[in-house]
Design an enzyme around this catalytic site. Sequence first.
Site, PDB file in Angstrom:
ATOM      1  N   GLU A  59      -6.018 -10.885  -0.768  1.00 22.35           N
ATOM      2  CA  GLU A  59      -6.783 -10.636   0.467  1.00 22.35           C
ATOM      3  C   GLU A  59      -8.285 -10.616   0.154  1.00 22.35           C
ATOM      4  O   GLU A  59      -9.024  -9.754   0.630  1.00 22.35           O
ATOM      5  CB  GLU A  59      -6.377  -9.295   1.098  1.00 22.35           C
ATOM      6  CG  GLU A  59      -4.894  -9.178   1.382  1.00 22.35           C
ATOM      7  CD  GLU A  59      -4.498  -7.863   2.062  1.00 22.35           C
ATOM      8  OE1 GLU A  59      -5.375  -7.146   2.566  1.00 22.35           O
ATOM      9  OE2 GLU A  59      -3.291  -7.575   2.085  1.00 22.35           O
ATOM     10  N   GLU A 104       0.801  -1.237   0.000  1.00 21.52           N
ATOM     11  CA  GLU A 104       0.000   0.000   0.000  1.00 21.52           C
ATOM     12  C   GLU A 104       0.833   1.286   0.000  1.00 21.52           C
ATOM     13  O   GLU A 104       0.555   2.216   0.746  1.00 21.52           O
ATOM     14  CB  GLU A 104      -0.972  -0.009   1.193  1.00 21.52           C
ATOM     15  CG  GLU A 104      -1.914  -1.201   1.152  1.00 21.52           C
ATOM     16  CD  GLU A 104      -2.832  -1.304   2.375  1.00 21.52           C
ATOM     17  OE1 GLU A 104      -2.973  -0.329   3.114  1.00 21.52           O
ATOM     18  OE2 GLU A 104      -3.408  -2.393   2.569  1.00 21.52           O
ATOM     19  N   HIS A 146     -10.411  -6.473  -1.735  1.00 22.43           N
ATOM     20  CA  HIS A 146     -11.446  -6.251  -0.712  1.00 22.43           C
ATOM     21  C   HIS A 146     -12.599  -5.550  -1.429  1.00 22.43           C
ATOM     22  O   HIS A 146     -12.526  -4.342  -1.679  1.00 22.43           O
ATOM     23  CB  HIS A 146     -10.920  -5.359   0.409  1.00 22.43           C
ATOM     24  CG  HIS A 146      -9.822  -5.989   1.215  1.00 22.43           C
ATOM     25  ND1 HIS A 146     -10.036  -7.079   2.032  1.00 22.43           N
ATOM     26  CD2 HIS A 146      -8.503  -5.697   1.330  1.00 22.43           C
ATOM     27  CE1 HIS A 146      -8.903  -7.410   2.625  1.00 22.43           C
ATOM     28  NE2 HIS A 146      -7.953  -6.599   2.207  1.00 22.43           N
ATOM     29  N   ASN A 151       2.078  -5.251  -3.077  1.00 15.49           N
ATOM     30  CA  ASN A 151       0.690  -5.600  -2.741  1.00 15.49           C
ATOM     31  C   ASN A 151      -0.121  -4.335  -2.492  1.00 15.49           C
ATOM     32  O   ASN A 151       0.333  -3.429  -1.784  1.00 15.49           O
ATOM     33  CB  ASN A 151       0.737  -6.460  -1.464  1.00 15.49           C
ATOM     34  CG  ASN A 151      -0.563  -7.166  -1.151  1.00 15.49           C
ATOM     35  OD1 ASN A 151      -1.109  -7.876  -2.007  1.00 15.49           O
ATOM     36  ND2 ASN A 151      -1.067  -6.995   0.062  1.00 15.49           N
ATOM     37  N   ASP A 206     -12.082 -10.642  -0.090  1.00 16.28           N
ATOM     38  CA  ASP A 206     -13.345 -10.790   0.638  1.00 16.28           C
ATOM     39  C   ASP A 206     -14.396  -9.949  -0.075  1.00 16.28           C
ATOM     40  O   ASP A 206     -14.078  -8.959  -0.725  1.00 16.28           O
ATOM     41  CB  ASP A 206     -13.249 -10.508   2.141  1.00 16.28           C
ATOM     42  CG  ASP A 206     -12.609  -9.186   2.512  1.00 16.28           C
ATOM     43  OD1 ASP A 206     -12.473  -8.303   1.634  1.00 16.28           O
ATOM     44  OD2 ASP A 206     -12.271  -9.014   3.698  1.00 16.28           O
TER      45      ASP A 206
END
Length: 336
Positions: free
Chosen positions: A259, A150, A229, A193, A261
Amino acid sequence: MTRSLLLTALLVGLAGASGQAPTLKSAATARGLLIGGAVSASLFDDLDPDYADTVAREFSVVVSENGMKWKALEGTQNVFAYGLADAVVAWATQRGLAVRGHTLVWHDSAPAWVYALKTPQEMRSAIRNHITQVVTHFGPKVMTWDVVNEAVADTPGHPLRANSPFALAGSDYIDAAFRWAHAANPAARLYYNDYGAEGLNGKSDAVYALVKGMLARGVPITGVGFQTHVDSTFSVEGTGMRTNLQRFRDLGLDVQLTEVDVTLPASGATPANLERQAQVYRDLVAACLSVRCSAVVTWGVNDASSWRSGGRPLLFDDDYAKKPAYGGVIGALQGR
Ligand code: 9MR
């Protein structure tokens, strides 16, 4: 009986004979893909054996959700605490699961002492020491690292985020971080990432420019992790996600969904919402497979333990029952 009916009957017969429904792991392995999730120390909680059983049965890779962050490993400068992270790594390796290392350099997980450093030289040595110690400690047990997490800004026109303490180390700190990780374990696979870069947009353009520049400068980067996400209104097609992932692959980089979801709307776990969630999962995995990505990692195991548990975003419900989303992932893996 037609040939295809005969084949179907034969396959159903075989599945019945072995009594084995596919797992995420078996279906993903058949496609050359790692599949897994973020786990926490509750993995070892005897009160919740379903957690460990589910991970061991369904996953081929795990990520320590918080245990390998800078704060967790080096809360005090040059004092390293590996206990919890080592436990996750030992648990996984004993069961033949791979481990993704997450994450060496992330502003959000930097302890206060990092923010208090004053000079570029101090910051540079702190980053170098952290990366070198951590990557060396895990050695061959952790062969994949999110080296920098990030770092790209959300605001278009500002390539790197302004609120990072690491900028003090110099504008080339990302390149340097990858070089230090590579020096500590030359065989490790090293990723940048980030979130919000799944589709074609300003953020993914900035990530693309960053990694393209790194490659041009000979920086040892293996690939990009797309956190993913999202919520159940996300459209793989509408965001141009496949095209976006492919442009990174065309640079010669690997791609992973790291990651994943997918939160439900406020109306909750209605059958229609769960179906929509399943469709998003199916589309995400299909997009990943279509560019020959190497891993899909969900951010947690069951809904109850998710960082966004209210949105019930994972493949297993609170009681570890398989949700429609689980079927969506299996379907994509089986090309259905
Ligand atoms: O899920 C993680 C949560 O438990 C932590 O409190 C938080 C801060 O360390 O990090 C969450 O995981 C983040 C991941 O490490 C990086 N990408 C965003 C994830 C969700 O915030």
